[in-house]
Design an enzyme around this catalytic site. Structure first.
Site, short mmCIF file in Angstrom:
data_model
loop_
_atom_site.label_atom_id
_atom_site.label_comp_id
_atom_site.label_asym_id
_atom_site.label_seq_id
_atom_site.Cartn_x
_atom_site.Cartn_y
_atom_site.Cartn_z
N GLU A 178 1.56 3.79 3.11
CA GLU A 178 2.02 3.23 4.38
C GLU A 178 3.55 3.28 4.43
O GLU A 178 4.24 2.28 4.41
CB GLU A 178 1.45 1.81 4.54
CG GLU A 178 -0.08 1.84 4.55
CD GLU A 178 -0.74 0.47 4.37
OE1 GLU A 178 -0.04 -0.56 4.41
OE2 GLU A 178 -1.98 0.44 4.20
N HIS A 192 0.85 -1.20 0.00
CA HIS A 192 0.00 0.00 0.00
C HIS A 192 0.88 1.25 0.00
O HIS A 192 1.73 1.43 0.87
CB HIS A 192 -0.94 -0.01 1.21
CG HIS A 192 -2.04 -1.02 1.05
ND1 HIS A 192 -2.50 -1.80 2.09
CD2 HIS A 192 -2.77 -1.38 -0.05
CE1 HIS A 192 -3.48 -2.59 1.64
NE2 HIS A 192 -3.66 -2.35 0.35
N HIS A 230 2.59 -3.58 6.74
CA HIS A 230 1.58 -2.56 6.45
C HIS A 230 1.52 -1.59 7.62
O HIS A 230 2.18 -1.76 8.63
CB HIS A 230 0.20 -3.22 6.29
CG HIS A 230 0.01 -3.99 5.02
ND1 HIS A 230 -0.80 -3.55 3.99
CD2 HIS A 230 0.52 -5.17 4.60
CE1 HIS A 230 -0.79 -4.43 3.00
NE2 HIS A 230 0.01 -5.44 3.35
N GLU A 264 0.70 -4.96 10.91
CA GLU A 264 0.26 -3.56 10.84
C GLU A 264 1.11 -2.79 11.83
O GLU A 264 0.98 -2.95 13.04
CB GLU A 264 -1.23 -3.43 11.19
CG GLU A 264 -2.16 -4.21 10.26
CD GLU A 264 -2.47 -3.48 8.96
OE1 GLU A 264 -1.92 -2.37 8.73
OE2 GLU A 264 -3.26 -4.01 8.16
N ARG A 268 -3.30 4.78 -2.12
CA ARG A 268 -3.16 3.43 -1.58
C ARG A 268 -2.82 2.39 -2.65
O ARG A 268 -2.05 1.46 -2.42
CB ARG A 268 -4.49 3.05 -0.91
CG ARG A 268 -4.69 1.57 -0.57
CD ARG A 268 -6.03 1.42 0.15
NE ARG A 268 -6.46 0.02 0.30
CZ ARG A 268 -6.27 -0.70 1.40
NH1 ARG A 268 -5.61 -0.18 2.42
NH2 ARG A 268 -6.72 -1.94 1.49
#
Ligand code: 0X9
Ligand code: ZN
Length: 310
Positions: free
Chosen positions: A79, A76, A200, A271, A130
């Site tokens: 990020e 993405h 991410h 994440e 994104r």
């Protein structure tokens, strides 16, 4: 501060987020400086014709094929902490002698920027971009969500058929040159890759398949146990651990699910920081703290992978 560090011959540091040219320049520098430890593999070309690079980091101590870890960043675009951490990991493994033990029994494949077109677009035009940058049908909306474009349960929950959506799944699984090239490369190495890690942001969570729905693989407890022991190494940031669909939301076509589906036993989406205060706009002053906190978890992953048969 001058952009070229005259002592080392490259301009990489972790005080700022770097453009793609800096990151790729650093990868090239490493490959030419440490040919016995680093191989730079061009696995394909993005929609806008940028090269897609995987760095293989190894130690030629024996000729046997070793079990391997895969890490990717930058699926993405916005990020930014993800390519920053992937690049930091590459540096630690290649240039820091104290980390040499991590290369003894394990090979590393690291792709710091899977979606280079999106990454550059997020720097130059739209910070919150994104997706990829491919042209889609007749609308003026561009790009496919690479993490809805992998070929397992493609088009299921949490995906969109609308090219203007941020979770647009594309016209078919692996429609994007970036996911196509990446998946082909991983498939070719599937018998040696034992751990798939995709970076991410944000949320501070280790997400475990399946993500297409709240469904648990039969060896979920093994996956949970390893993730828990990895995040127990973190001292600065607290991470949640659990099923991706349960603790985030169901979303099909993710790279983690696809990696699990082809037989890579340990597959995780990390994440990274933060938990929402800055979100995707995490200030650059956080890069080093996040990276330094994360790196020790790789000891845990490497130790597990080293025990696995190729
Ligand atoms: O929605 C995503 O693609 C990931 N979150 S993010 O905020 N970085 O976009 C989570 C993906 C988790 N994995 C699956 N659902 N398969
Ligand atoms: Zn993401």
């Amino acid at each position: 501060m001058s952009s070229l560090n005259t002592k080392t011959g490259h301009s990489m540091d972790w005080t700022k987020y770097h453009r793609l040219a800096d990151i790729y320049g650093y990868l090239n520098y490493l490959a030419s400086t440490y040919p016995s430890r680093v191989e730079l593999i061009n696995i394909g070309t993005s929609y806008e014709k940028r090269p897609l690079y995987v760095v293989r980091i190894f130690n030629r101590s024996s000729s046997v094929v070793k079990p391997a870890v895969w890490i990717d960043g930058g699926i993405h675009a916005r990020e930014w902490i993800s390519p920053a951490l992937a690049t930091y990991i590459i540096r630690q493994l290649v240039e820091v002698p104290a980390n040499e033990a991590l290369l003894c029994n394990v090979d590393w494949f690291i792709m710091p920027v899977m979606n280079p077109d999106g990454y550059e677009y997020s720097h130059a035009f739209n910070r919150l971009w994104r997706k990829t940058r491919s042209v889609t049908s007749w609308t003026s909306c561009r790009g496919v969500d690479p993490n809805r474009n992998f070929g397992y349960k493609w088009g299921g929950l949490g995906t969109s058929t609308n090219p203007c959506s941020d979770v647009y799944k594309g016209t078919r699984a692996f429609s994007e040159p970036e996911t196509f090239a990446t998946s082909n490369f991983i498939k070719g190495k599937a018998s040696s890759i034992k751990l798939y890690l995709t970076l991410h942001s944000y949320g501070q969570a280790a997400l475990i398949p399946w993500g297409y729905n709240v469904v648990y693989p039969s060896d979920y407890s093994d996956m949970l146990e390893l993730a828990k022991s990895a995040v127990s190494k973190f001292t600065k940031y607290r991470y949640r651990v659990g099923n991706a669909a349960a603790i985030y939301y169901p979303a099909a076509g993710g790279s983690d699910d696809w990696a699990k589906s082809i037989g890579i036993k340990y597959s995780y989406t990390f994440e990274l920081s933060d938990t929402g205060a800055y979100g995707f706009l995490l200030p650059a002053s956080n890069i080093l703290p996040v990276c330094q906190d994360f790196f020790p978890a790789l000891d845990v992953f490497a130790a597990k992978v080293a025990t696995m048969k190729v």
